[in-house]
Scaffold this motif. Structure first.
Motif, PDB file in Angstrom:
ATOM      1  N   MET A   1      20.938 -27.600  42.384  1.00 35.18           N
ATOM      2  CA  MET A   1      21.113 -26.200  42.003  1.00 35.18           C
ATOM      3  C   MET A   1      21.361 -26.099  40.503  1.00 35.18           C
ATOM      4  SD  MET A   1      23.723 -23.369  43.576  1.00 35.18           S
ATOM      5  CE  MET A   1      22.938 -23.368  45.179  1.00 35.18           C
ATOM      6  N   CYS A   2      20.389 -26.542  39.732  1.00 37.46           N
ATOM      7  CA  CYS A   2      20.396 -26.463  38.271  1.00 37.46           C
ATOM      8  C   CYS A   2      21.365 -27.462  37.639  1.00 37.46           C
ATOM      9  CB  CYS A   2      20.718 -25.063  37.764  1.00 37.46           C
ATOM     10  SG  CYS A   2      19.636 -23.756  38.377  1.00 37.46           S
ATOM     11  N   ARG A   3      21.054 -27.848  36.413  1.00 37.69           N
ATOM     12  CA  ARG A   3      21.889 -28.705  35.579  1.00 37.69           C
ATOM     13  C   ARG A   3      21.786 -28.165  34.150  1.00 37.69           C
ATOM     14  NH1 ARG A   3      25.220 -31.757  38.473  1.00 37.69           N
ATOM     15  NH2 ARG A   3      25.334 -29.593  39.153  1.00 37.69           N
ATOM     16  N   PHE A   4      22.887 -28.239  33.400  1.00 33.32           N
ATOM     17  CA  PHE A   4      22.796 -27.818  32.004  1.00 33.32           C
ATOM     18  C   PHE A   4      23.647 -28.705  31.118  1.00 33.32           C
ATOM     19  CE2 PHE A   4      26.143 -24.455  33.195  1.00 33.32           C
ATOM     20  CZ  PHE A   4      27.189 -25.006  32.465  1.00 33.32           C
ATOM     21  N   VAL A   5      23.359 -28.626  29.811  1.00 27.86           N
ATOM     22  CA  VAL A   5      24.142 -29.333  28.811  1.00 27.86           C
ATOM     23  C   VAL A   5      24.220 -28.447  27.572  1.00 27.86           C
ATOM     24  CG1 VAL A   5      22.127 -30.589  27.904  1.00 27.86           C
ATOM     25  CG2 VAL A   5      24.421 -31.486  27.507  1.00 27.86           C
ATOM     26  N   LEU A   6      25.375 -28.464  26.921  1.00 29.07           N
ATOM     27  CA  LEU A   6      25.597 -27.710  25.682  1.00 29.07           C
ATOM     28  C   LEU A   6      26.251 -28.648  24.682  1.00 29.07           C
ATOM     29  CD1 LEU A   6      27.064 -24.153  25.289  1.00 29.07           C
ATOM     30  CD2 LEU A   6      28.038 -26.043  23.971  1.00 29.07           C
ATOM     31  N   TYR A   7      25.744 -28.619  23.456  1.00 28.41           N
ATOM     32  CA  TYR A   7      26.312 -29.437  22.383  1.00 28.41           C
ATOM     33  C   TYR A   7      26.656 -28.541  21.206  1.00 28.41           C
ATOM     34  CZ  TYR A   7      26.658 -32.576  18.393  1.00 28.41           C
ATOM     35  OH  TYR A   7      27.106 -33.225  17.264  1.00 28.41           O
TER      36      TYR A   7
ATOM     37  N   HIS B   1      18.692 -26.544  29.837  1.00 25.18           N
ATOM     38  CA  HIS B   1      18.889 -26.221  31.250  1.00 25.18           C
ATOM     39  C   HIS B   1      17.648 -26.623  32.037  1.00 25.18           C
ATOM     40  CE1 HIS B   1      19.151 -23.618  34.846  1.00 25.18           C
ATOM     41  NE2 HIS B   1      20.433 -23.440  34.580  1.00 25.18           N
ATOM     42  N   VAL B   2      17.851 -27.241  33.196  1.00 26.77           N
ATOM     43  CA  VAL B   2      16.759 -27.495  34.139  1.00 26.77           C
ATOM     44  C   VAL B   2      17.083 -26.745  35.419  1.00 26.77           C
ATOM     45  CG1 VAL B   2      16.009 -29.663  33.140  1.00 26.77           C
ATOM     46  CG2 VAL B   2      17.813 -29.699  34.870  1.00 26.77           C
ATOM     47  N   ARG B   3      16.060 -26.120  36.011  1.00 29.00           N
ATOM     48  CA  ARG B   3      16.290 -25.127  37.059  1.00 29.00           C
ATOM     49  C   ARG B   3      15.840 -25.608  38.430  1.00 29.00           C
ATOM     50  NH1 ARG B   3      13.169 -20.100  38.798  1.00 29.00           N
ATOM     51  NH2 ARG B   3      14.761 -18.801  39.802  1.00 29.00           N
ATOM     52  N   ALA B   4      16.654 -25.295  39.433  1.00 30.12           N
ATOM     53  CA  ALA B   4      16.264 -25.368  40.834  1.00 30.12           C
ATOM     54  C   ALA B   4      16.347 -23.947  41.372  1.00 30.12           C
ATOM     55  CB  ALA B   4      17.174 -26.296  41.615  1.00 30.12           C
ATOM     56  N   ALA B   5      15.212 -23.344  41.656  1.00 28.60           N
ATOM     57  CA  ALA B   5      15.176 -21.943  42.068  1.00 28.60           C
ATOM     58  C   ALA B   5      15.948 -21.742  43.361  1.00 28.60           C
ATOM     59  CB  ALA B   5      13.735 -21.484  42.239  1.00 28.60           C
ATOM     60  N   THR B   6      16.669 -20.626  43.457  1.00 26.05           N
ATOM     61  CA  THR B   6      17.434 -20.305  44.651  1.00 26.05           C
ATOM     62  C   THR B   6      16.957 -18.985  45.229  1.00 26.05           C
ATOM     63  OG1 THR B   6      19.132 -19.211  43.307  1.00 26.05           O
ATOM     64  CG2 THR B   6      19.489 -21.527  43.875  1.00 26.05           C
ATOM     65  N   GLY B   7      17.166 -18.814  46.543  1.00 29.86           N
ATOM     66  CA  GLY B   7      16.801 -17.570  47.197  1.00 29.86           C
ATOM     67  C   GLY B   7      15.312 -17.296  47.114  1.00 29.86           C
ATOM     68  N   ASP B   8      14.976 -16.037  46.862  1.00 29.76           N
ATOM     69  CA  ASP B   8      13.575 -15.617  46.798  1.00 29.76           C
ATOM     70  C   ASP B   8      13.077 -15.457  45.370  1.00 29.76           C
ATOM     71  OD1 ASP B   8      13.432 -15.460  49.594  1.00 29.76           O
ATOM     72  OD2 ASP B   8      14.258 -13.424  49.594  1.00 29.76           O
ATOM     73  N   THR B   9      13.789 -16.008  44.397  1.00 34.35           N
ATOM     74  CA  THR B   9      13.377 -15.836  43.014  1.00 34.35           C
ATOM     75  C   THR B   9      12.155 -16.683  42.695  1.00 34.35           C
ATOM     76  OG1 THR B   9      14.933 -17.545  42.314  1.00 34.35           O
ATOM     77  CG2 THR B   9      15.691 -15.276  42.228  1.00 34.35           C
ATOM     78  N   ASP B  10      11.272 -16.124  41.895  1.00 37.08           N
ATOM     79  CA  ASP B  10      10.025 -16.793  41.556  1.00 37.08           C
ATOM     80  C   ASP B  10      10.256 -17.910  40.545  1.00 37.08           C
ATOM     81  OD1 ASP B  10       8.711 -14.944  43.150  1.00 37.08           O
ATOM     82  OD2 ASP B  10       8.257 -13.602  41.459  1.00 37.08           O
TER      83      ASP B  10
ATOM     84  N   GLY C   1      14.524 -24.935  29.982  1.00 31.31           N
ATOM     85  CA  GLY C   1      14.598 -24.178  28.749  1.00 31.31           C
ATOM     86  C   GLY C   1      15.524 -24.829  27.738  1.00 31.31           C
ATOM     87  N   LEU C   2      15.254 -24.529  26.475  1.00 30.96           N
ATOM     88  CA  LEU C   2      16.074 -24.970  25.354  1.00 30.96           C
ATOM     89  C   LEU C   2      16.379 -23.763  24.472  1.00 30.96           C
ATOM     90  CD1 LEU C   2      14.032 -28.023  24.000  1.00 30.96           C
ATOM     91  CD2 LEU C   2      16.105 -28.162  25.412  1.00 30.96           C
ATOM     92  N   ALA C   3      17.579 -23.741  23.919  1.00 30.86           N
ATOM     93  CA  ALA C   3      17.903 -22.801  22.847  1.00 30.86           C
ATOM     94  C   ALA C   3      18.698 -23.569  21.804  1.00 30.86           C
ATOM     95  CB  ALA C   3      18.703 -21.618  23.371  1.00 30.86           C
ATOM     96  N   TRP C   4      18.434 -23.293  20.546  1.00 31.70           N
ATOM     97  CA  TRP C   4      19.153 -23.972  19.475  1.00 31.70           C
ATOM     98  C   TRP C   4      19.192 -23.069  18.244  1.00 31.70           C
ATOM     99  CZ3 TRP C   4      14.203 -24.793  20.873  1.00 31.70           C
ATOM    100  CH2 TRP C   4      13.218 -24.898  19.876  1.00 31.70           C
TER     101      TRP C   4
END
Length: 287
Positions: free
Chosen positions: A1-7, A87-96, A45-48
């Motif tokens: 169910m998703c993983r993320f990292v922030l630096y 962030h790497v995503r594992a989609a949940t529910g009915d989201t596309d 996704g990435l943001a910096w």
């Protein structure tokens, strides 16, 4: 169910977090060690931030599995920043599986990520949408509970900024989720590991309703960080004590990026903040 990292800290190349460590965020996209499922392949996704060029962050999102995107690998090798979110995503529910549903989400100078789920989101979404300010409503492009919580956060924040208002706005979003769950008699727990930054300060949470076990969250600190032969290292080691501390660099991650004894698990129900003067605090979320 998703993983993320922030630096946040001394400038590093993005691949120090995304590809080079043995348990990098890309490795977690296909072999998560602590998640409910090993695969998180429904986009990334990435943001910096590059403050010399703009107060607003750069953003790169894709519906490709993170392990299969050469653009990501090449971009990460040559992009450097003091504040990076991935962030790497594992989609949940009915989201596309769509780019609009990929994290991180950006609004102005703010970036937001989420690991977890809002209980019975399909049931609560309409009511939450109706409470949004016009500018926040127009910003919601996807279907996820995460993006809607970001819109709620921006509405709570208003024209305020800084670590205090950000912390209170994040807690107000969690309080709303818990209040809605109680009012609608929803038995399923909320799982709300959140991370948000304005490019200077950071707020992150590890939270689940009642006595549910929240999603995993860790942090590490040092005078900088590096990756050597797949081993992610901080330039100074040691465990964090439960009191305010100051360090040049801090990593907050769903899973440790290495087996080194430099990671501290965040206790359930805790809120982490990193101030503009590099001070990290760890305190209970006020519900």
């Amino acid at each position: 169910m998703c993983r993320f990292v922030l630096y946040r800290g001394e400038p590093i190349t993005i691949d120090t977090l995304t590809t080079r460590p043995k348990n990098s965020i890309i490795h977690q996209s296909f072999q998560s060690q602590l998640g409910e499922q090993p695969l998180n392949g429904d986009g990334f996704g990435l943001a910096w931030y590059v403050p010399d060029l703009s107060d607003s962050p750069a953003l790169f999102r894709s519906t490709q599995p993170a392990w299969n995107d050469r653009n990501l690998q090449q971009l990460a090798e040559v992009s450097k920043s003091h504040l990076i979110l991935a962030h790497v995503r594992a989609a949940t529910g009915d989201t596309d599986v769509s780019q609009a549903n990929c994290h991180p989400f950006v609004g102005g100078r703010f970036v937001f990520m989420h690991n977890g789920s809002v209980a019975n989101y399909h049931q609560v979404r309409r009511g939450w949408m109706q409470t949004l300010r016009d500018e926040s409503y127009d910003q919601v492009r996807g279907q996820t509970d995460s993006e809607l919580m970001f819109a709620l956060f921006l509405g709570e924040l208003g024209d305020s900024n800084g670590i205090g208002p950000m912390s209170e706005a994040v807690q107000n979003v969690i309080r709303r989720a818990e209040r809605t769950r109680t009012e609608q008699k929803i038995e399923e727990p909320n799982f709300l590991n959140l991370a948000v930054t304005n490019g200077r300060e950071v707020v992150a949470t590890r939270f689940a309703s009642d006595n549910a076990t929240p999603r995993s969250l860790f942090f590490a600190q040092g005078e900088g960080c590096e990756c050597e032969d797949g081993e992610f290292l901080t330039k100074t080691t040691g465990t964090h004590q439960q009191e305010p501390s100051r360090a040049a660099s801090t990593v907050i991650a769903s899973e440790p990026l290495s087996d080194q004894p430099l990671w501290t698990e965040v206790a359930p129900g805790q809120l982490l903040t990193i101030s503009s003067d590099d001070r990290l605090t760890n305190e209970p979320i006020r519900i």
